[in-house]
Design a protein around this motif. Structure first.
Motif, short mmCIF file in Angstrom:
data_model
loop_
_atom_site.label_atom_id
_atom_site.label_comp_id
_atom_site.label_asym_id
_atom_site.label_seq_id
_atom_site.Cartn_x
_atom_site.Cartn_y
_atom_site.Cartn_z
N VAL A 170 0.84 -1.20 0.00
CA VAL A 170 0.00 0.00 0.00
C VAL A 170 0.87 1.25 0.00
O VAL A 170 0.59 2.21 -0.72
CB VAL A 170 -0.97 -0.02 1.21
CG1 VAL A 170 -1.65 1.34 1.36
CG2 VAL A 170 -2.00 -1.11 1.04
N ARG A 171 1.93 1.24 0.78
CA ARG A 171 2.82 2.41 0.81
C ARG A 171 3.49 2.62 -0.55
O ARG A 171 3.66 3.76 -1.00
CB ARG A 171 3.87 2.24 1.90
CG ARG A 171 3.34 2.55 3.29
CD ARG A 171 4.37 2.32 4.37
NE ARG A 171 3.90 2.83 5.66
CZ ARG A 171 4.39 2.47 6.83
NH1 ARG A 171 5.38 1.58 6.89
NH2 ARG A 171 3.91 2.99 7.95
N VAL A 179 0.39 6.46 5.45
CA VAL A 179 -0.41 5.26 5.68
C VAL A 179 -0.34 4.93 7.17
O VAL A 179 0.75 4.78 7.72
CB VAL A 179 0.10 4.07 4.85
CG1 VAL A 179 -0.78 2.85 5.10
CG2 VAL A 179 0.14 4.42 3.36
N VAL A 180 -1.50 4.82 7.81
CA VAL A 180 -1.56 4.50 9.24
C VAL A 180 -2.30 3.17 9.41
O VAL A 180 -3.48 3.07 9.06
CB VAL A 180 -2.28 5.60 10.03
CG1 VAL A 180 -2.41 5.21 11.50
CG2 VAL A 180 -1.53 6.93 9.91
N PRO A 181 -1.64 2.13 9.92
CA PRO A 181 -2.33 0.86 10.18
C PRO A 181 -3.30 1.01 11.35
O PRO A 181 -2.98 1.63 12.36
CB PRO A 181 -1.19 -0.11 10.52
CG PRO A 181 0.07 0.59 10.12
CD PRO A 181 -0.21 2.05 10.22
N ALA A 220 -0.41 5.22 18.23
CA ALA A 220 0.49 4.43 17.40
C ALA A 220 0.21 4.70 15.93
O ALA A 220 -0.93 4.86 15.51
CB ALA A 220 0.30 2.95 17.71
N GLY A 221 1.29 4.71 15.14
CA GLY A 221 1.11 4.81 13.70
C GLY A 221 1.38 6.17 13.11
O GLY A 221 1.48 6.31 11.90
N TYR A 222 1.48 7.20 13.93
CA TYR A 222 1.81 8.50 13.39
C TYR A 222 2.67 9.27 14.39
O TYR A 222 2.80 8.90 15.54
CB TYR A 222 0.56 9.30 13.02
CG TYR A 222 -0.19 9.92 14.19
CD1 TYR A 222 0.04 11.24 14.55
CD2 TYR A 222 -1.15 9.20 14.89
CE1 TYR A 222 -0.65 11.82 15.60
CE2 TYR A 222 -1.84 9.77 15.94
CZ TYR A 222 -1.59 11.08 16.29
OH TYR A 222 -2.27 11.65 17.32
N GLU A 223 3.26 10.34 13.90
CA GLU A 223 4.20 11.10 14.72
C GLU A 223 4.16 12.56 14.29
O GLU A 223 3.55 12.90 13.28
CB GLU A 223 5.61 10.54 14.56
CG GLU A 223 6.07 10.49 13.11
CD GLU A 223 7.28 9.60 12.92
OE1 GLU A 223 8.28 9.83 13.63
OE2 GLU A 223 7.22 8.69 12.08
N SER A 224 4.83 13.41 15.06
CA SER A 224 4.87 14.83 14.73
C SER A 224 6.31 15.33 14.80
O SER A 224 7.14 14.80 15.54
CB SER A 224 3.98 15.64 15.69
OG SER A 224 4.48 15.56 17.02
N VAL A 225 6.57 16.36 14.00
CA VAL A 225 7.87 17.02 13.97
C VAL A 225 7.62 18.52 14.12
O VAL A 225 6.72 19.07 13.47
CB VAL A 225 8.61 16.75 12.64
CG1 VAL A 225 9.93 17.51 12.60
CG2 VAL A 225 8.87 15.25 12.47
N ILE A 288 2.55 16.73 11.04
CA ILE A 288 1.97 15.48 11.52
C ILE A 288 1.85 14.51 10.35
O ILE A 288 1.41 14.88 9.27
CB ILE A 288 0.58 15.72 12.15
CG1 ILE A 288 0.68 16.77 13.27
CG2 ILE A 288 0.00 14.43 12.69
CD1 ILE A 288 -0.66 17.25 13.77
N GLY A 289 2.23 13.26 10.58
CA GLY A 289 2.12 12.28 9.51
C GLY A 289 2.54 10.91 9.97
O GLY A 289 2.65 10.63 11.17
N ALA A 290 2.79 10.03 9.01
CA ALA A 290 3.18 8.65 9.30
C ALA A 290 4.54 8.37 8.67
O ALA A 290 4.79 8.75 7.53
CB ALA A 290 2.13 7.68 8.74
#
Length: 326
Positions: A170-171, A179-181, A220-225, A288-290
């Protein structure tokens, strides 16, 4: 004026769109959510499942919202949700499983309602049935690339090895779309829209949240910078960052400083909104993203810093405040 984001949730039949919507409605965010349920059929089953817990809802049965001839048809629905006497903070359109996501996005972007703004296209994908879905609906590959955010749902239904294979595929097909599971549609609502500060009233009626066990936020599945700079940004290099964004980046918000000009910034997927801001803030951005490459993002923005404001080339940044798509 704070604009109300309109979030489109799409995906083929059975992917888990209604489950996702119910999760967002159950989450204790304090947000007032309005919903447009686009159910294909004479009986609005999806509408029935959310009616007890939504703040305001409009249903469109026996048809497909993306097939509306005139954008004013959608405007009429949005007007019933985004009005002073029945305010909502977020509007979610649950698209029919037969809807075409590009057409849905064009309808929202074409809205003339001054109180709303495009909030992104979230495509829900059934991980357990992905390969068979591709065989029946090869157009799903295009849908993946068109989305602003992909939720690879039902990961709990397949073993870890198969899940990793589907996630990698998928990615690859999504070409940089985050893409976030997920399982059971459980995703942190703060990934999709911002919280609203609102004091709790001294007395209030019990809400759906009070009567039901709410689900915890899922981080879970995403993060921020984050990125901060008190020096001005070079507008050309910064505009290049906006229009050629790093892989996995879904949302960006904050302020950008260009010497004599300050802008408030909001992005979702390829949609960019820059508005002149009278108050100085410097550059303060949250991305914010994955699967984000935080080092690459930080380096790219650092390279866009322009220590000497006098050397800045003039650029009308408002020219890039359009939805960037093929």
């Amino acid at each position: 004026m704070q604009l109300i984001p309109v979030l489109v949730v799409a995906g083929f039949l059975g992917s888990g769109k209604t489950t996702l919507l119910n999760h967002l409605l159950r989450a204790r965010t304090g947000l007032r959510i309005g919903v447009i349920v686009n159910d294909f059929g004479s009986v609005n089953i999806d509408a029935m499942t959310v009616a007890a817990q939504v703040d305001s809802m409009v249903t469109l049965g026996n048809g497909c919202l993306c097939c509306a001839i005139d954008v004013s048809d959608l405007d009429d629905m949005l007007a019933r949700l985004a009005k002073p006497d029945a305010p909502v903070d977020v509007i979610v359109i649950e698209a029919s499983g037969l809807a075409e996501p590009p057409a849905m996005v064009k309808l929202v972007l074409g809205s003339t309602n001054p109180h709303v703004a495009y909030g992104g296209l979230v495509e829900v994908v059934d991980a357990a049935e992905f390969e068979s879905t591709r065989e029946r609906h090869p157009q799903i590959d295009k849908h993946l690339r068109y989305a602003d955010l992909l939720l690879l749902n039902k990961m709990d239904r397949i073993d870890p090895a198969a899940g990793n294979r589907v996630l990698s595929l998928v990615r690859e097909l999504a070409a940089g779309v985050p893409v976030v599971p997920t399982d059971h549609g459980r995703v942190d609502p703060h990934l999709l829209f911002d919280p609203v500060d609102r004091p709790d009233p001294a007395e209030r009626q019990l809400s759906f949240d009070d009567l039901n066990e709410h689900e915890p936020h899922v981080h879970a599945g995403y993060e921020s910078v984050t990125f901060e700079s008190d020096q001005p940004m070079n507008p050309i290099r910064f505009a290049r960052f906006l229009t050629d964004r790093p892989s996995g980046l879904y949302r960006m918000k904050g302020y950008a400083h260009f010497g004599g000009e300050q802008y408030a910034l909001q992005t979702v997927g390829g949609y960019i909104d820059l508005r002149r801001e009278p108050e100085p803030h410097g550059t303060r951005l949250v991305m914010i993203g994955a699967a984000l490459d935080g080092e690459l993002i930080t380096k790219t923005l650092t390279d866009a810093v322009e220590p000497d404001p006098a050397s800045l080339d003039p650029l009308d940044l408002l020219s890039v405040t359009r939805h960037v798509r093929d």
